[in-house]
Design a protein around this motif. Structure first.
Motif, PDB file in Angstrom:
ATOM      1  N   SER A  42       0.811  -1.221   0.000  1.00 50.96           N
ATOM      2  CA  SER A  42       0.000   0.000   0.000  1.00 50.96           C
ATOM      3  C   SER A  42       0.846   1.274   0.000  1.00 50.96           C
ATOM      4  N   LEU A  43       2.149   1.153   0.214  1.00 53.11           N
ATOM      5  CA  LEU A  43       3.013   2.331   0.168  1.00 53.11           C
ATOM      6  C   LEU A  43       3.287   2.768  -1.261  1.00 53.11           C
ATOM      7  N   GLY A  44       3.013   1.871  -2.197  1.00 50.82           N
ATOM      8  CA  GLY A  44       3.169   2.219  -3.606  1.00 50.82           C
ATOM      9  C   GLY A  44       4.609   2.361  -4.055  1.00 50.82           C
ATOM     10  N   LYS A  45       5.537   1.730  -3.339  1.00 49.17           N
ATOM     11  CA  LYS A  45       6.947   1.819  -3.730  1.00 49.17           C
ATOM     12  C   LYS A  45       7.181   1.219  -5.103  1.00 49.17           C
ATOM     13  N   ASN A  46       6.450   0.177  -5.394  1.00 48.85           N
ATOM     14  CA  ASN A  46       6.601  -0.478  -6.684  1.00 48.85           C
ATOM     15  C   ASN A  46       5.201  -0.883  -7.145  1.00 48.85           C
ATOM     16  N   ASP A  47       4.647  -0.159  -8.090  1.00 46.95           N
ATOM     17  CA  ASP A  47       3.279  -0.423  -8.547  1.00 46.95           C
ATOM     18  C   ASP A  47       3.101  -1.818  -9.124  1.00 46.95           C
ATOM     19  N   ASN A  48       4.154  -2.379  -9.690  1.00 45.08           N
ATOM     20  CA  ASN A  48       4.062  -3.702 -10.308  1.00 45.08           C
ATOM     21  C   ASN A  48       4.371  -4.814  -9.327  1.00 45.08           C
ATOM     22  N   ASN A  49       4.707  -4.461  -8.099  1.00 48.93           N
ATOM     23  CA  ASN A  49       5.098  -5.467  -7.133  1.00 48.93           C
ATOM     24  C   ASN A  49       3.875  -6.016  -6.408  1.00 48.93           C
ATOM     25  N   ARG A  50       3.540  -7.239  -6.712  1.00 48.58           N
ATOM     26  CA  ARG A  50       2.505  -7.940  -5.975  1.00 48.58           C
ATOM     27  C   ARG A  50       2.935  -9.388  -5.868  1.00 48.58           C
ATOM     28  N   GLU A  51       2.597  -9.956  -4.776  1.00 46.72           N
ATOM     29  CA  GLU A  51       2.990 -11.336  -4.478  1.00 46.72           C
ATOM     30  C   GLU A  51       1.772 -12.229  -4.618  1.00 46.72           C
ATOM     31  N   SER A  52       1.897 -13.291  -5.391  1.00 43.49           N
ATOM     32  CA  SER A  52       0.812 -14.249  -5.560  1.00 43.49           C
ATOM     33  C   SER A  52       0.956 -15.344  -4.502  1.00 43.49           C
ATOM     34  N   ILE A  53      -0.079 -15.524  -3.705  1.00 45.84           N
ATOM     35  CA  ILE A  53      -0.073 -16.518  -2.638  1.00 45.84           C
ATOM     36  C   ILE A  53      -1.251 -17.460  -2.852  1.00 45.84           C
ATOM     37  N   ILE A  54      -0.981 -18.756  -2.828  1.00 49.11           N
ATOM     38  CA  ILE A  54      -2.041 -19.760  -2.911  1.00 49.11           C
ATOM     39  C   ILE A  54      -2.302 -20.265  -1.493  1.00 49.11           C
ATOM     40  N   ILE A  55      -3.551 -20.248  -1.086  1.00 48.60           N
ATOM     41  CA  ILE A  55      -3.902 -20.762   0.238  1.00 48.60           C
ATOM     42  C   ILE A  55      -3.669 -22.273   0.236  1.00 48.60           C
ATOM     43  N   ASP A  56      -2.871 -22.738   1.208  1.00 42.24           N
ATOM     44  CA  ASP A  56      -2.477 -24.153   1.208  1.00 42.24           C
ATOM     45  C   ASP A  56      -3.605 -25.054   1.723  1.00 42.24           C
ATOM     46  N   GLN A  57      -3.363 -26.371   1.693  1.00 37.05           N
ATOM     47  CA  GLN A  57      -4.386 -27.349   2.047  1.00 37.05           C
ATOM     48  C   GLN A  57      -4.841 -27.248   3.503  1.00 37.05           C
ATOM     49  N   SER A  58      -4.004 -26.671   4.356  1.00 33.15           N
ATOM     50  CA  SER A  58      -4.407 -26.489   5.755  1.00 33.15           C
ATOM     51  C   SER A  58      -5.147 -25.168   5.962  1.00 33.15           C
ATOM     52  N   GLY A  59      -5.310 -24.386   4.883  1.00 31.07           N
ATOM     53  CA  GLY A  59      -6.060 -23.141   4.961  1.00 31.07           C
ATOM     54  C   GLY A  59      -5.229 -21.933   5.339  1.00 31.07           C
ATOM     55  N   LEU A  60      -3.902 -22.073   5.302  1.00 29.36           N
ATOM     56  CA  LEU A  60      -3.014 -20.973   5.674  1.00 29.36           C
ATOM     57  C   LEU A  60      -2.495 -20.238   4.442  1.00 29.36           C
ATOM     58  N   ALA A  61      -2.322 -18.929   4.610  1.00 29.93           N
ATOM     59  CA  ALA A  61      -1.667 -18.103   3.594  1.00 29.93           C
ATOM     60  C   ALA A  61      -0.289 -17.750   4.143  1.00 29.93           C
ATOM     61  N   HIS A  62       0.743 -18.159   3.413  1.00 33.05           N
ATOM     62  CA  HIS A  62       2.131 -17.919   3.822  1.00 33.05           C
ATOM     63  C   HIS A  62       2.670 -16.747   3.014  1.00 33.05           C
ATOM     64  N   ILE A  63       2.746 -15.589   3.656  1.00 34.93           N
ATOM     65  CA  ILE A  63       3.204 -14.361   3.015  1.00 34.93           C
ATOM     66  C   ILE A  63       4.620 -14.087   3.498  1.00 34.93           C
ATOM     67  N   PRO A  64       5.574 -13.920   2.591  1.00 30.16           N
ATOM     68  CA  PRO A  64       6.961 -13.676   3.008  1.00 30.16           C
ATOM     69  C   PRO A  64       7.064 -12.480   3.963  1.00 30.16           C
ATOM     70  N   GLY A  65       7.751 -12.680   5.073  1.00 27.54           N
ATOM     71  CA  GLY A  65       7.956 -11.620   6.048  1.00 27.54           C
ATOM     72  C   GLY A  65       6.797 -11.413   7.011  1.00 27.54           C
ATOM     73  N   VAL A  66       5.731 -12.236   6.895  1.00 28.25           N
ATOM     74  CA  VAL A  66       4.558 -12.113   7.760  1.00 28.25           C
ATOM     75  C   VAL A  66       4.234 -13.507   8.305  1.00 28.25           C
ATOM     76  N   ARG A  67       3.822 -13.563   9.551  1.00 30.51           N
ATOM     77  CA  ARG A  67       3.427 -14.859  10.108  1.00 30.51           C
ATOM     78  C   ARG A  67       2.232 -15.401   9.339  1.00 30.51           C
ATOM     79  N   PRO A  68       2.137 -16.734   9.193  1.00 27.39           N
ATOM     80  CA  PRO A  68       1.019 -17.324   8.439  1.00 27.39           C
ATOM     81  C   PRO A  68      -0.337 -16.849   8.968  1.00 27.39           C
ATOM     82  N   ILE A  69      -1.262 -16.675   8.032  1.00 28.72           N
ATOM     83  CA  ILE A  69      -2.618 -16.239   8.373  1.00 28.72           C
ATOM     84  C   ILE A  69      -3.585 -17.368   8.035  1.00 28.72           C
ATOM     85  N   LYS A  70      -4.449 -17.719   9.007  1.00 32.04           N
ATOM     86  CA  LYS A  70      -5.489 -18.713   8.739  1.00 32.04           C
ATOM     87  C   LYS A  70      -6.548 -18.033   7.868  1.00 32.04           C
ATOM     88  N   ALA A  71      -6.587 -18.418   6.610  1.00 33.57           N
ATOM     89  CA  ALA A  71      -7.473 -17.772   5.638  1.00 33.57           C
ATOM     90  C   ALA A  71      -8.758 -18.545   5.397  1.00 33.57           C
TER      91      ALA A  71
END
Length: 186
Positions: A42-71
């Protein structure tokens, strides 16, 4: 000759699902394993920078640099609230949607196990399997989850009165049973 009413209304002989072209997504769509979330800065440092995350079989989203989120079973808004609790600079949008498996048995044009979009309604599902045969009942469609009856559907309520089926959230490996009709009325 007398034509049977309703049988041609739910047919999709050639249907291709493009999960990128998300039609209007309901605000109550629940995330699940296989859904893709796109993480944006949301800081807009890089407009083309977005990370694609697939929610895994246990229902977690693993985002680099962030603790897993139960999605699993969160709406996108709820997921964004969880993400905002962990970092104020990231937000998520929805990418590709998962598909689910539906087993349709009985009097349909293409019975068997089908992979359908997770956002499908009962009506979409009936169209995706080629519609109901003229030997099948439009008034008594059973929708089951395991051995539990979730809903009994009368398509005439939909066709004639526009009454939508109460929200039945489709889940993987559900079963729809289309019974033969008992008699015809003209």
């Amino acid at each position: 000759p007398l034509r049977q009413y309703g049988y041609n209304q739910l047919r999709a002989d050639t249907f291709q699902f493009d999960p990128v072209a998300n039609p209007s997504l309901h605000s109550d769509y629940f995330l699940g394993p296989g859904d893709e979330v796109l993480i944006h800065d949301s800081l807009g440092k890089n407009d083309n920078n977005r990370e694609s995350i697939i929610i895994d079989q246990s229902g977690l989203a693993h985002i680099p640099g962030v603790r897993p989120i139960k999605a699993w079973n969160l709406t996108l808004d709820q997921f964004n609230n969880e993400l905002q609790d962990k970092t104020k600079f990231l937000y998520a949008t929805l990418g590709r949607l998962r598909s689910i498996q539906l087993n349709v048995i009985g009097e349909v044009n293409r019975p068997g196990l089908h992979r359908i979009p997770a956002i499908s309604s009962v009506y979409n599902a009936m169209a995706l399997v080629g519609g109901i045969k003229k030997t099948g009942s439009l008034r008594h469609i059973q929708w089951k989850r395991g051995s539990k009856l979730i809903a009994e559907i009368d398509l005439y309520e939909y066709f004639l009165k526009g009454k939508s089926l109460k929200k039945v959230k489709l889940m993987s490996v559900e079963q729809s049973i289309i019974q033969k009709y008992d008699y015809k009325q003209s």
